[in-house]
Design a protein around this motif. Structure first.
Motif, mmCIF file in Angstrom:
data_model
loop_
_atom_site.group_PDB
_atom_site.id
_atom_site.type_symbol
_atom_site.label_atom_id
_atom_site.label_comp_id
_atom_site.label_asym_id
_atom_site.label_seq_id
_atom_site.Cartn_x
_atom_site.Cartn_y
_atom_site.Cartn_z
ATOM 1 N N LYS A 41 -9.842 6.271 -4.651
ATOM 2 C CA LYS A 41 -10.059 7.700 -4.872
ATOM 3 C C LYS A 41 -11.233 7.976 -5.808
ATOM 4 O O LYS A 41 -11.688 9.115 -5.915
ATOM 5 N N GLY A 77 -0.454 -2.097 -5.185
ATOM 6 C CA GLY A 77 -0.764 -1.097 -4.170
ATOM 7 C C GLY A 77 -1.266 0.199 -4.779
ATOM 8 O O GLY A 77 -2.223 0.806 -4.287
ATOM 9 N N LYS A 78 -0.621 0.639 -5.852
ATOM 10 C CA LYS A 78 -1.064 1.865 -6.537
ATOM 11 C C LYS A 78 -2.464 1.670 -7.108
ATOM 12 O O LYS A 78 -3.301 2.594 -7.052
ATOM 13 N N LYS A 97 -11.312 -1.472 4.467
ATOM 14 C CA LYS A 97 -11.243 -1.320 3.014
ATOM 15 C C LYS A 97 -10.358 -2.376 2.369
ATOM 16 O O LYS A 97 -10.518 -2.707 1.203
ATOM 17 N N SER A 133 0.814 -1.222 0.000
ATOM 18 C CA SER A 133 0.000 0.000 0.000
ATOM 19 C C SER A 133 0.844 1.267 0.000
ATOM 20 O O SER A 133 0.386 2.331 -0.436
ATOM 21 N N THR A 134 2.096 1.179 0.467
ATOM 22 C CA THR A 134 2.955 2.364 0.516
ATOM 23 C C THR A 134 3.503 2.729 -0.848
ATOM 24 O O THR A 134 3.969 3.858 -1.045
ATOM 25 N N GLU A 135 3.521 1.755 -1.761
ATOM 26 C CA GLU A 135 4.076 1.920 -3.111
ATOM 27 C C GLU A 135 5.576 2.231 -3.078
ATOM 28 O O GLU A 135 6.136 2.756 -4.035
ATOM 29 N N GLU A 169 -4.853 -0.341 -5.958
ATOM 30 C CA GLU A 169 -5.775 -0.258 -4.833
ATOM 31 C C GLU A 169 -5.991 1.202 -4.406
ATOM 32 O O GLU A 169 -7.128 1.661 -4.242
ATOM 33 N N ASN A 170 -4.898 1.906 -4.225
ATOM 34 C CA ASN A 170 -4.976 3.284 -3.720
ATOM 35 C C ASN A 170 -5.777 4.194 -4.642
ATOM 36 O O ASN A 170 -6.593 5.007 -4.192
ATOM 37 N N ASP A 171 -5.539 4.065 -5.947
ATOM 38 C CA ASP A 171 -6.220 4.963 -6.886
ATOM 39 C C ASP A 171 -7.667 4.546 -7.122
ATOM 40 O O ASP A 171 -8.524 5.399 -7.407
#
Length: 226
Positions: A144, A136-137, A210, A123-125, A139-141
């Motif tokens: 958003k 991770g990127k 999440k 998750s930190t990328e 998931e994160n995007d």
């Protein structure tokens, strides 16, 4: 707030995870309609099921209306990073996923998007593993985007559902590991039935996290038994 009837879009149903999730959905009273989007036919016929064959997942021009009216997406499409150039892996994992997800979020703001990621995703990328950073990127995007909810599912070893067409052959040789692994490290071992049921329950009831690891997937799937 409970969703009374799920109208789901499923990707990747010509792979093991997607085929299993599709089967669980077709057998579930909670799921009213299913649209599968594939590059090739899944060869499943069911009254609930509609299929779109789309070779190019990068361009959804002209198909936006057909993607409207759904309240869940179970995104099971994925590729292995093994022996794949980094640029190609990024395109098929990140770019492709965000292209479709963006259209879905614009057309279905009340949709719950469930993304099959993987154990070890970063998750930190910022880690050393390229595939984990890309996941991770992604998931994160996804989180958003203006969906109702987004959940990232991170299963480890998945026990297949019997009778699937797309189960990898090696599973029949290592299946004996599942009960041992489940007893020793339950967070890394879940069944494909549990993955499908937990996605349905996430779309129906929501969840407190999440990002869902193995234990979360098992716990959420058990809502059906309660």
């Amino acid at each position: 707030m409970k969703i009374k009837a799920i109208k789901a879009i499923i990707t990747g149903s010509t792979g093991m995870v997607g085929e299993g999730v599709l089967r669980v959905c077709l057998n579930s009273d909670a799921v009213k309609n299913v649209l599968v989007i594939n590059r090739k036919p899944c060869h499943v016929i069911h009254p609930k099921l509609k299929e779109i064959i789309k070779e190019d997942f990068m361009d959804w021009t002209g198909l936006e209306d057909e993607l409207e009216g759904y309240n869940a997406c179970f995104f099971c499409l994925g590729v292995s990073a093994i022996r794949m150039p980094a640029e190609r892996y990024y395109e098929l994992t990140y770019t492709l996923t965000l292209k479709l997800a963006t259209v879905l979020s614009e057309r279905n703001p009340e949709m719950t998007f469930c993304y099959i990621s993987g154990a070890g995703t970063d998750s930190t990328e910022k880690g050393s593993s390229k595939w984990a950073k890309v996941k991770g990127k992604t998931e994160n995007d996804l989180m958003k985007l203006p969906f109702r909810e987004v959940y990232a599912f991170r299963p480890g070893f998945i026990k297949p559902i019997g009778g699937l067409v797309h189960t990898q052959p090696f599973y029949k040789y290592i299946g004996w590991l599942f009960p041992v692994g489940r007893a020793i490290y339950p967070n890394g071992f879940c069944t494909l039935q549990e993955v499908g049921e937990s996605m349905i329950n996430a779309a129906t009831w929501g969840y407190t996290k999440k990002i869902l690891e193995g234990k979360d997937i098992i716990q959420l799937a058990r809502l059906n038994a309660g």
